[in-house]
Scaffold this active site. Structure first.
Site, PDB file in Angstrom:
ATOM      1  N   ASN A 203       0.811  -1.225   0.000  1.00  0.00           N
ATOM      2  CA  ASN A 203       0.000   0.000   0.000  1.00  0.00           C
ATOM      3  C   ASN A 203       0.845   1.277   0.000  1.00  0.00           C
ATOM      4  O   ASN A 203       0.306   2.370   0.102  1.00  0.00           O
ATOM      5  CB  ASN A 203      -0.995  -0.013   1.168  1.00  0.00           C
ATOM      6  N   LEU A 206       3.532   6.928  -4.026  1.00  0.00           N
ATOM      7  CA  LEU A 206       3.843   8.347  -4.199  1.00  0.00           C
ATOM      8  C   LEU A 206       2.799   8.876  -5.175  1.00  0.00           C
ATOM      9  O   LEU A 206       2.577   8.284  -6.231  1.00  0.00           O
ATOM     10  CB  LEU A 206       5.259   8.505  -4.751  1.00  0.00           C
ATOM     11  N   HIS A 235       3.909   7.925   0.941  1.00  0.00           N
ATOM     12  CA  HIS A 235       3.535   6.999   2.025  1.00  0.00           C
ATOM     13  C   HIS A 235       4.509   5.825   2.043  1.00  0.00           C
ATOM     14  O   HIS A 235       4.527   5.009   1.123  1.00  0.00           O
ATOM     15  CB  HIS A 235       2.103   6.496   1.778  1.00  0.00           C
ATOM     16  N   HIS A 404      -5.841   7.141  10.415  1.00  0.00           N
ATOM     17  CA  HIS A 404      -4.655   7.147   9.540  1.00  0.00           C
ATOM     18  C   HIS A 404      -4.941   6.844   8.080  1.00  0.00           C
ATOM     19  O   HIS A 404      -4.062   6.974   7.246  1.00  0.00           O
ATOM     20  CB  HIS A 404      -3.596   6.196  10.080  1.00  0.00           C
ATOM     21  N   GLY A 405      -6.159   6.430   7.738  1.00  0.00           N
ATOM     22  CA  GLY A 405      -6.395   6.141   6.324  1.00  0.00           C
ATOM     23  C   GLY A 405      -7.710   5.427   6.120  1.00  0.00           C
ATOM     24  O   GLY A 405      -8.553   5.385   7.025  1.00  0.00           O
ATOM     25  N   GLY A 407      -8.260   2.042   4.999  1.00  0.00           N
ATOM     26  CA  GLY A 407      -8.346   0.650   5.443  1.00  0.00           C
ATOM     27  C   GLY A 407      -8.996  -0.199   4.364  1.00  0.00           C
ATOM     28  O   GLY A 407      -9.915   0.242   3.669  1.00  0.00           O
ATOM     29  N   LYS A 480       3.350   3.106  -7.647  1.00  0.00           N
ATOM     30  CA  LYS A 480       3.182   2.086  -6.610  1.00  0.00           C
ATOM     31  C   LYS A 480       4.327   1.096  -6.714  1.00  0.00           C
ATOM     32  O   LYS A 480       4.899   0.896  -7.775  1.00  0.00           O
ATOM     33  CB  LYS A 480       1.893   1.285  -6.866  1.00  0.00           C
TER      34      LYS A 480
END
Lengths: 481, 136
Positions: A203, A206, A235, A404-405, A407, A480
Site C-alpha cells: 500500500n 507516491l 507513504h 490514519h487512512g 483501510g 506504486k
C-alpha cells in the site's frame, strides 16, 4: 463482541470493562454506526479488548474510525501506558515502525501539468526506487547506517537531501532523541543497508494530487493550499530495517512475558515494563527505526523534487516544493497528557493512528502553533486524501490521536477476483489518473474498491471533533511498488 | 498436491501447511512462503547456507525459521528452493538451505513479517498442521 458495544454518542461507542474480568480499562471505539455495521470486524473488537488487559494501561483501549483487524493491537488502535508503571508493546506499534505520510505543496496548478502527466509518471517511476525486491540508489556501510538511525531526517538534510526548514515540518523534527543503534541487530542493519531511499511495495505510494475541495479557507490559506493547487503525497516507512527490529523484539518480549509474569491472551501483544532492560532496549531500537523512516521519506522527497524539475524543465524555485508536514502512523512516544485532571507521563502507542496535537501544543513548530498539527489521511488511488488538523478534543479524548487512512474492505484475493478481466490502469486513466507499478497484480490488489471510502472515516473523525477538515486532494499521478 | 494453502484476511494473508511429520511442516512452510513471493521456476539451488535455530516450542521455532529465511531473502535477495533438514528435535532445527540470487525473475509480492498471531502447530490423526499469518 459487537453486541456488547454501547453507544455513548453519534461517533463514540463503549466496550464496557465488565465484558471480561481481565480488562483493566474499558474500550472506546470512535466510529459511526455505518462504519461499525459495515466495516468493523468482530476480531478487531476482540483486539481492543485484549489491549485493555495490558499492565499499566491508562483510561481506555481506544480505536479510531478506520479500525480493522491487525496483529496484537488492531489497526487504528491507540493505547497509553504509564511511563513509570506500565509496559511497552512492539505489537502496539506494528512491524512497519514509523510507517507514515508526507504531504508537499507546490507552486503549480492542475492546468500547468494536465498535459504532462505521462512525462511525470514516467520520470517519477524511473527516479524513485519502488516495488518488490527493490534496492535503493544508496549503499550504506553499517557505520553510516548507524548515523542515520541516530539522527534521522537531520542526517538526510546534512547530506544534501532537502532543506533545514523541512525538519521544522516533520513530527519530532525528524529525529527521536535517545535512539541507540547498538540496540539494533546485525540482521536489521543488513536489511536496512540497501533500502534507504526506497518506497517499497503493497500500500505504499507516491502520488501527485490536486486540491479539489476546501473546507476551511483560513487554514488552507495558511498551508498555501487553494483549489487546483498541486500537492504530492509520499507513504512509506522504515522498510526491512523496521520489520526486523519489530521481529527481533517480539521474541525478546515473548521471553519478557515469562520473566515479568505477565499473562496476555495474544502473544503478538507481548510486552515488557518500560522500566526494564527489555522495555528500554526496545524503545531505543524503535526510535532508530523511526529515524530511519524519517530519513527515508526526506530522501524520497528530494528525489521527487529532482524528478519533477527535470521532467518539467523547471527550477526548484519555480516548482516551489514545500513540506506541509510529515508524521508517523505506527509509533510509540513518551508524551505528557492530562488524565482525570492530573499530569501524567505516558507511552502513547499509535498503530495505524496519527498524532493530532491541538493548537497551542508546545511540541508543534512555531508556524503551526496557532493552527494545530497537520493530520494527513491518505485514501485509495482512485478517490481522494485529506488534510485535517488536530483539536483540543483529540487531546482530551484520544491522547492527541486521529485516524490514519481508509483501510481495506476487500482482501487481496477478493480484489484480484473482482478485477479479473478488467484493466484497472485503463479504468483509472479514463478518470484522469495515471498509475504506474512494477506489477499489474499490485494495481489490482490496491484498486480503489478494495478500500473503504476514506470520506466515511474522515466524516467520523471530524464528527467526533477529534480532527478538523481543511482540504481534500484527488490523485492524478500514482506510482506504486 | 501442494502441502500449503493460502488464505486471506481483509488486510493480510496466511497459509495452512500440512505434513506427515514436523520436518515436513518446516519444509512445506518454507516452500509456501517462497511461493508467495514468486511462482517462477527459474531459481536454482546455487547458493548454500546453514541454519541452526532453537526455540521454546514448535511455534516459536517455526516463527524463527521463517524469519531466518525472510532475512536472507530481504537482505541478500536470495530465493530458496531446497530445504534439507539435517536434524530436528524439540525444539531445535539444523538445516541446509539452497537458493538463487534474484536477478530478473519476477517477484510478485513481498511480506513485511511473519507474525505470531494465531500461529499454531497441531498434530491430528498422525498428520501435522500449521497455521501462519503474514504481515503484508
Amino acid at each position: 463482541m459487537k453486541e456488547k458495544l454501547k453507544r455513548i454518542s453519534e461517533y463514540k461507542w463503549l466496550l464496557p470493562q465488565n465484558v471480561d474480568s481481565r480488562m483493566k480499562v474499558p474500550g472506546i471505539i470512535f466510529v459511526s454506526r455505518d462504519l461499525l455495521t459495515q466495516t468493523v470486524e468482530d476480531e478487531a473488537l476482540v483486539q481492543v479488548r485484549n489491549a485493555a488487559m495490558l499492565p499499566g494501561i491508562v483510561k481506555a483501549s481506544l480505536a479510531m474510525p478506520d479500525i480493522h483487524y491487525g496483529y496484537g493491537l488492531p489497526i487504528g488502535g491507540v493505547i497509553a501506558t504509564d511511563w513509570e508503571s506500565g509496559v511497552v508493546s512492539p505489537g502496539g506499534v506494528g512491524f512497519d515502525i514509523n510507517c507514515g505520510v508526507r504531504l508537499l505543496v507546490t507552486n503549480l496548478y492542475l492546468k500547468d501539468i494536465e498535459d504532462k502527466k505521462r512525462i511525470l509518471v514516467e520520470a517519477l517511476y524511473r527516479h524513485i526506487p519502488t516495488g518488490v525486491g527493490s534496492r535503493g540508489k544508496l549503499r550504506l556501510t553499517h557505520s553510516e547506517e548507524k548515523e542515520v538511525l541516530a539522527r534521522g531526517a537531520k542526517w538526510a538534510v546534512e547530506k544534501g537531501y532537502g532543506l533545514k526548514k523541512d525538519l521544522e515540518a516533520t513530527e519530532s523534527y525528524g529525529c527521536l532523541e535517545g535512539a541507540n543503534p547498538e540496540k539494533v541487530s546485525y540482521k536489521a542493519l543488513e536489511r536496512g543497508a540497501q533500502q534507504l531511499g526506497t518506497l517499497g511495495s503493497g500500500n505504499h505510494f507516491l502520488e501527485i494530487q490536486y486540491v479539489d475541495e476546501i473546507y476551511d479557507y483560513g487554514l488552507a490559506k495558511k498551508f498555501n493550499l487553494e483549489k487546483n493547487k498541486i500537492t504530492i503525497m509520499i507513504h512509506t516507512g522504515s522498510r526491512g530495517l523496521g520489520h526486523q527490529i519489530a521481529t527481533d523484539y517480539l521474541e525478546v518480549m515473548g521471553r519478557a512475558l515469562r520473566k515479568y509474569n505477565i499473562v496476555l491472551p495474544d502473544r503478538q501483544l507481548a510486552c515488557a515494563p518500560i522500566n526494564s532492560p527489555e522495555g528500554q532496549d526496545y524503545i531505543s531500537a524503535m526510535k532508530c527505526a523511526a529515524n530511519y523512516a524519517w530519513a527515508n521519506r526526506q530522501i524520497l522527497m528530494h528525489w521527487t523534487r529532482e524528478a519533477i524539475c527535470k521532467a518539467l524543465n523547471a527550477s526548484p524555485e519555480e516548482l516551489g516544493l514545500e513540506l506541509i508536514y510529515d508524521h508517523a502512523h505506527n509509533i510509540v512516544k513518551k508524551e505528557e497528557h492530562i488524565v482525570d485532571g492530573k499530569k501524567r507521563i505516558l507511552a502513547v502507542h499509535r498503530k495505524g493512528a496519527t498524532r493530532a496535537f491541538p493548537p497551542g501544543h508546545p511540541e508543534l513548530p512555531a508556524k503551526y502553533r496557532s493552527m494545530g498539527q497537520p493530520v494527513i489521511i491518505p485514501g485509495d488511488m482512485g478517490r481522494y486524501s485529506y488534510l485535517l488538523v488536530g483539536t483540543r478534543e483529540a487531546m482530551s479524548e484520544t491522547f492527541g490521536s486521529s485516524c490514519h487512512g481508509a483501510g481495506r474492505v476487500l482482501s487481496r484475493h477478493k480484489a484480484i477476483n473482482r478485477a479479473r478481466g478488467r484493466s484497472i490502469t485503463n479504468e483509472l486513466e479514463k478518470e484522469g489518473i495515471l498509475v504506474k507499478a512494477a506489477d499489474s497484480r499490485t494495481v489490482k490488489e490496491e484498486m480503489p474498491e478494495a478500500y473503504k471510502d476514506v470520506s466515511m472515516v474522515v466524516e467520523a473523525i471530524a464528527g467526533a471533533k477529534i480532527s478538523k477538515k481543511v482540504a481534500r486532494m484527488k490523485p492524478i499521478v500514482v506510482i506504486k511498488g | 498436491m501442494k502441502h500449503y494453502k493460502y488464505f486471506s484476511t481483509t488486510a493480510d494473508m496466511g497459509m495452512v501447511v500440512s505434513g506427515k511429520d514436523i520436518s515436513e511442516i518446516f519444509i512445506n512452510s518454507a516452500m509456501g512462503m517462497f511461493n508467495l513471493f514468486s511462482a517462477s521456476e527459474n531459481f536454482k539451488p546455487k547458493e548454500e547456507f546453514m541454519v541452526r535455530l532453537k526455540g521454546e516450542n514448535w511455534e516459536e521455532l517455526l516463527f524463527k525459521w521463517l524469519n531466518e529465511l525472510l532475512f536472507y531473502y530481504d537482505a541478500y535477495k536470495i530465493y530458496f528452493v531446497d530445504f534439507q533438514i539435517l536434524r530436528i528435535e524439540p525444539y531445535r532445527i539444523e538445516a541446509l538451505i539452497r537458493g538463487d540470487k534474484i536477478e530478473n525473475q519476477k517477484i510478485e509480492r513481498e511480506i513485511k513479517a511473519v507474525t505470531y498471531h494465531n500461529l499454531e502447530i497441531v498434530k491430528k490423526n498422525n498428520k501435522w498442521e500449521a497455521k501462519v499469518l503474514f504481515d503484508l
